[in-house]
Write a protein that holds these residues in place. Structure first.
Motif, PDB file in Angstrom:
ATOM      1  N   GLU A  40       0.835  -1.213   0.000  1.00 43.22           N
ATOM      2  CA  GLU A  40       0.000   0.000   0.000  1.00 43.22           C
ATOM      3  C   GLU A  40       0.868   1.259   0.000  1.00 43.22           C
ATOM      4  N   GLN A  44       1.103   4.079  -2.857  1.00 48.54           N
ATOM      5  CA  GLN A  44       0.827   5.466  -2.459  1.00 48.54           C
ATOM      6  C   GLN A  44       1.968   6.393  -2.882  1.00 48.54           C
ATOM      7  N   ASP A  72      -6.482  -9.336  -9.124  1.00 51.64           N
ATOM      8  CA  ASP A  72      -6.156  -7.985  -8.660  1.00 51.64           C
ATOM      9  C   ASP A  72      -4.650  -7.828  -8.443  1.00 51.64           C
ATOM     10  N   THR A  87      -4.119   5.762  -9.768  1.00 52.76           N
ATOM     11  CA  THR A  87      -5.586   5.684  -9.772  1.00 52.76           C
ATOM     12  C   THR A  87      -6.068   4.529 -10.660  1.00 52.76           C
ATOM     13  N   ALA A  90      -6.548   1.710  -8.249  1.00 54.91           N
ATOM     14  CA  ALA A  90      -7.161   2.039  -6.954  1.00 54.91           C
ATOM     15  C   ALA A  90      -8.169   0.976  -6.525  1.00 54.91           C
ATOM     16  N   ASP A  91      -9.010   0.524  -7.449  1.00 51.56           N
ATOM     17  CA  ASP A  91      -9.999  -0.502  -7.108  1.00 51.56           C
ATOM     18  C   ASP A  91      -9.330  -1.823  -6.765  1.00 51.56           C
ATOM     19  N   ASN A  92      -8.250  -2.149  -7.473  1.00 48.81           N
ATOM     20  CA  ASN A  92      -7.543  -3.406  -7.225  1.00 48.81           C
ATOM     21  C   ASN A  92      -6.916  -3.426  -5.836  1.00 48.81           C
ATOM     22  N   ILE A  93      -6.217  -2.362  -5.482  1.00 48.81           N
ATOM     23  CA  ILE A  93      -5.557  -2.353  -4.172  1.00 48.81           C
ATOM     24  C   ILE A  93      -6.596  -2.280  -3.059  1.00 48.81           C
ATOM     25  N   GLU A  94      -7.696  -1.617  -3.297  1.00 47.84           N
ATOM     26  CA  GLU A  94      -8.771  -1.573  -2.297  1.00 47.84           C
ATOM     27  C   GLU A  94      -9.334  -2.972  -2.063  1.00 47.84           C
ATOM     28  N   LYS A  95      -9.564  -3.713  -3.145  1.00 47.78           N
ATOM     29  CA  LYS A  95     -10.093  -5.078  -3.008  1.00 47.78           C
ATOM     30  C   LYS A  95      -9.085  -5.988  -2.313  1.00 47.78           C
ATOM     31  N   SER A  97      -6.676  -5.110  -0.244  1.00 52.01           N
ATOM     32  CA  SER A  97      -6.560  -4.688   1.140  1.00 52.01           C
ATOM     33  C   SER A  97      -7.760  -5.132   1.979  1.00 52.01           C
ATOM     34  N   SER A  98      -8.960  -4.850   1.509  1.00 51.90           N
ATOM     35  CA  SER A  98     -10.145  -5.193   2.300  1.00 51.90           C
ATOM     36  C   SER A  98     -10.312  -6.712   2.419  1.00 51.90           C
TER      37      SER A  98
END
Length: 113
Positions: A40, A44, A72, A87, A90-95, A97-98
């Motif tokens: 992450e 970032q 992902d 960006t 962004a969706d890949n790292i969010e998925k 991570s969560s």
């Protein structure tokens, strides 16, 4: 809530040995959270080389636990070889991570220390 990791995959790796499954789960819980944080941070900070290293390092463990985020991770690895902005993933790292944070909780519940 259904498990986001596959206990069957873990059992297969451990040859059905419950004690060994616990050791593998605890090792995952020791190694992957700091790797996720480093991934992450690398994303970032737009450090693509480091992001690739951590994404690639995490892949075998994610696969071993049957966690459905390999696409992902592959997208993140692919991004590191492009000039695209962070960006784009962004969706890949969010998925990633969560999903992993939920898996950490599930493993802690299933394999208490």
């Amino acid at each position: 809530m259904s498990k986001l990791y596959s206990k069957e995959s873990l059992s297969e790796v451990a040859g059905g040995d419950e004690d060994f499954m616990a050791v593998v789960a605890h090792t995952f819980l020791e190694e992957i959270p700091p790797d996720l944080a480093a991934l992450e941070d690398a994303i970032q900070n737009d450090n693509k080389e480091l992001a690739y290293q951590f994404a690639h390092k995490m892949k075998p463990n994610i696969e071993m636990f049957g966690i459905e985020i390999l696409k992902d991770i592959a997208s993140i690895e692919s991004w590191t070889r492009t000039s695209k902005n962070k960006t784009a993933i962004a969706d890949n790292i969010e998925k990633v991570s969560s999903t992993l944070k939920t898996v950490f909780k599930q493993l802690e519940e299933d394999f208490p220390q």
